[in-house]
Enzyme design. Structure first.
Site, PDB file in Angstrom:
ATOM      1  CE  LYS A   1       4.098 -14.849   5.981  1.00 17.60           C
ATOM      2  NZ  LYS A   1       3.330 -13.772   6.647  1.00 17.60           N
ATOM      3  CG  ASN A   2       4.052 -11.863   2.703  1.00 16.68           C
ATOM      4  OD1 ASN A   2       3.457 -12.207   3.722  1.00 16.68           O
ATOM      5  ND2 ASN A   2       5.263 -11.338   2.726  1.00 16.68           N
TER       6      ASN A   2
ATOM      7  NE  ARG B   1      -0.225  -4.119   8.330  1.00 17.95           N
ATOM      8  CZ  ARG B   1      -0.930  -3.162   8.872  1.00 17.95           C
ATOM      9  NH1 ARG B   1      -1.294  -3.250  10.112  1.00 17.95           N
ATOM     10  NH2 ARG B   1      -1.269  -2.108   8.185  1.00 17.95           N
TER      11      ARG B   1
ATOM     12  CB  CYS C   1       5.237  -9.107  13.554  1.00 14.97           C
ATOM     13  SG  CYS C   1       5.237 -10.834  13.060  1.00 14.97           S
TER      14      CYS C   1
ATOM     15  NE  ARG D   1       3.425  -4.435  10.230  1.00 15.33           N
ATOM     16  CZ  ARG D   1       3.570  -5.710   9.872  1.00 15.33           C
ATOM     17  NH1 ARG D   1       4.069  -6.019   8.698  1.00 15.33           N
ATOM     18  NH2 ARG D   1       3.204  -6.685  10.688  1.00 15.33           N
ATOM     19  N   PRO D   2       0.007   1.481   9.980  1.00 14.08           N
ATOM     20  CG  PRO D   2       0.075   3.765   9.492  1.00 14.08           C
ATOM     21  CD  PRO D   2       0.954   2.606   9.879  1.00 14.08           C
ATOM     22  CB  VAL D   3      -5.306   0.031   7.969  1.00 13.57           C
ATOM     23  CG1 VAL D   3      -4.652  -1.251   8.434  1.00 13.57           C
ATOM     24  CG2 VAL D   3      -6.241   0.590   9.035  1.00 13.57           C
ATOM     25  CG  ASP D   4      -3.006   6.098   7.159  1.00 15.50           C
ATOM     26  OD1 ASP D   4      -2.276   5.121   7.373  1.00 15.50           O
ATOM     27  OD2 ASP D   4      -2.578   7.190   6.752  1.00 15.50           O
ATOM     28  CG  LEU D   5      -1.314   4.871   3.263  1.00 13.24           C
ATOM     29  CD1 LEU D   5       0.041   4.446   2.714  1.00 13.24           C
ATOM     30  CD2 LEU D   5      -1.600   6.323   2.885  1.00 13.24           C
TER      31      LEU D   5
ATOM     32  CG  ASP E   1       9.175  -9.432   5.094  1.00 11.78           C
ATOM     33  OD1 ASP E   1       9.126  -8.687   6.094  1.00 11.78           O
ATOM     34  OD2 ASP E   1       8.157  -9.840   4.514  1.00 11.78           O
TER      35      ASP E   1
ATOM     36  CB  ILE F   1      10.371  -0.915   5.337  1.00  7.57           C
ATOM     37  CG1 ILE F   1      11.164  -1.018   4.028  1.00  7.57           C
ATOM     38  CG2 ILE F   1       8.897  -1.227   5.103  1.00  7.57           C
ATOM     39  CD1 ILE F   1      10.723  -0.069   2.945  1.00  7.57           C
TER      40      ILE F   1
ATOM     41  NE  ARG G   1       2.209 -14.457  11.994  1.00  9.36           N
ATOM     42  CZ  ARG G   1       2.862 -13.348  11.654  1.00  9.36           C
ATOM     43  NH1 ARG G   1       3.931 -12.973  12.334  1.00  9.36           N
ATOM     44  NH2 ARG G   1       2.467 -12.609  10.640  1.00  9.36           N
TER      45      ARG G   1
END
Length: 461
Positions: free
Chosen positions: A53-54, A132, A156, A161-165, A346, A368, A438
């Site tokens: 999936k990922n 996400r 989830c 889980r920021p997207v700043d990176l 996971d 994590i 999902r």
């Protein structure tokens, strides 16, 4: 066992013949379905493992990088894949899908995608909030079309889980970033420029967005402290098959020589290592004997090592790998989640369920995500003895869990409830299983084919 209706509905279309999908939305509204399990039966038989999936969720946006056709095979049949298909469709990606759902899941599903032109560079909140991974359209859109407007993502509730990176990586390639009204707007005049990206911490999605953006940048890019996960490597190999020039795949430093355009390719998605690990735990927690087909040990070395230390026998077979725990004395083992090649976050919830049935105590430490012990209260409802101290959970194993009604909180937590139910005495009802849909394809069928007493109780949308 007949093919479940969900397996045929996951894309919202019949899978009995090749299906063309052009700029259409495929409905994926969560249902109030539940899963009922009567535990205590060791699993015996074989379980087919689907595509990752990922990996697929990163490979699909790569179709935005070329006007030619990108064809992905071994594509899993999951709600998250449907969500990504919806998102790409509204951007103007043309899709043609074929493949049929088999008794143990989907076999040979192929999705052909082409984007000769984009109809929208906006990824709307209504779609992005559901998953996400939708933020992965950001890099391809700005790289090829010079602009992207993407809603801040959802997903989830397992922690921040920021997207700043992701954004800093694009800025390093020359993009201008603005955050307004809950949207990320990225623009560039002409092409992105090669640059040096140093991630202060490992980020899988950030590495994937940077790879896709850098593939079409003008000049060379170095991505340092890059994620090394197999799914990242799969994306890099696919991009190379499309004409990108990426070196250092599988290491923490990636070198990308930008090209002016990419072409189409045929590419097969790697097996899902988390699905592999989950069903390996299913065999272990029921003290069963199961062959996992279409996968391999090499994609989950840390999990294999940990299960072996716990007393599970894992061997390679011609079709995949065999997991044996019949008659085994499962022992408590300490685990710390880490970026690949460490033990995956996971798999933490699934392994905790196993440790709840082990001899002795174990300690699971989560490094994590800061909020990924939400399954603990539900496992304790089933009799598990777990004490949480900050980022660590002490699990004191016991011979048998007890069935109970439980509530799923996220994808991996929900499957840990199923695993616990397989090992418990009596009946377990798992509620809010839309999380499961999902990430796990035809889960009831795959477990049922190995002797599990499991059924889906239909609810209403």
């Amino acid at each position: 066992m007949p093919v479940s209706p969900r397996c045929r509905r996951a894309f919202g279309v019949s899978l009995d013949a090749p299906t063309k999908i052009k700029s259409m939305y495929i409905e994926s509204i969560p249902t109030m379905d539940r899963i009922r399990i009567v535990g205590g039966t060791p699993l015996r038989g074989s379980i087919p493992i689907g595509g990752a999936k990922n990996a697929a969720l990163a490979l699909m946006p790569a179709a935005l990088l070329t006007g030619e056709t990108l064809t992905l095979s071994n594509l899993p049949h999951l709600a998250d894949i449907t969500t990504m298909a919806n998102l790409l469709s509204q951007h103007g990606v043309r899709m043609e899908m074929n493949g049929e759902a088999g008794a143990g899941g989907a076999h040979g599903r192929v999705l052909a995608m082409s984007t000769p032109e984009v109809t929208s560079t906006t990824a709307p909140y209504d779609l992005v909030r559901r998953m996400r991974a939708s933020v992965l359209v950001l890099g391809p859109l700005v790289a090829r079309f010079g602009e992207a407007r993407v809603s801040l993502p959802g997903g989830c509730a397992i922690g921040t889980r920021p997207v700043d990176l992701h954004l800093k990586a694009l800025e390093a390639l020359g993009a201008t970033i603005e955050l307004t009204e809950g949207y990320i707007t990225a623009t560039v005049k002409g092409r992105l420029k090669g640059g040096h990206i140093l991630f202060p911490q490992v980020t899988v999605g950030g590495t994937e967005n940077a790879l896709m953006a850098a593939a079409l940048a003008d000049g060379d890019t170095v991505i340092a402290n890059a994620a090394q996960e197999p799914e990242v490597c799969d994306l890099a190999h696919c991009l190379n098959a499309m004409g990108a020039k990426i070196e250092g795949i599988g290491s923490s430093t990636l070198h990308v020589k930008g090209v002016t355009s990419l072409h189409g390719a045929d590419y097969s998605v790697i097996p899902d290592r988390i699905e592999t690990g989950t069903y390996a735990v299913a065999a272990a927690i029921t003290r069963g004997d199961v062959e996992l087909t279409g996968t391999r040990k090499g994609i989950m070395d840390a999990v294999v090592k940990t299960l072996t230390e716990a007393g599970v026998e894992i061997t390679e077979t011609e079709r995949g790998m065999r997991v044996r725990a019949d008659g085994a004395d499962i022992r408590g083992v300490d685990v710390m989640t880490e970026p690949y090649p460490g033990f995956p976050t996971d798999m933490q919830a699934q392994f905790m369920a196993l440790m709840a049935t082990a001899s002795g105590a174990s300690m699971l430490t989560e490094t994590i995500f800061e909020n990924r012990f939400m399954h603990v209260p539900e496992l304790t409802r089933m009799g598990a003895r777990i004490t949480v101290h900050g980022a660590s959970a002490i699990v004191r194993g016991m011979p048998r869990l007890s069935g109970a009604p439980v509530m799923a909180t996220d994808l991996r937590a929900s499957v840990s409830m199923v695993l616990a139910g397989l090992a418990a005495e009596g009946e377990t009802i798992v509620n809010r299983i839309y999380h499961l849909d999902r990430g796990y394809e035809c889960l009831e069928q795959k477990l049922g084919n190995c002797g599990a007493h499991i059924e889906r109780l239909r609810g209403e949308r």
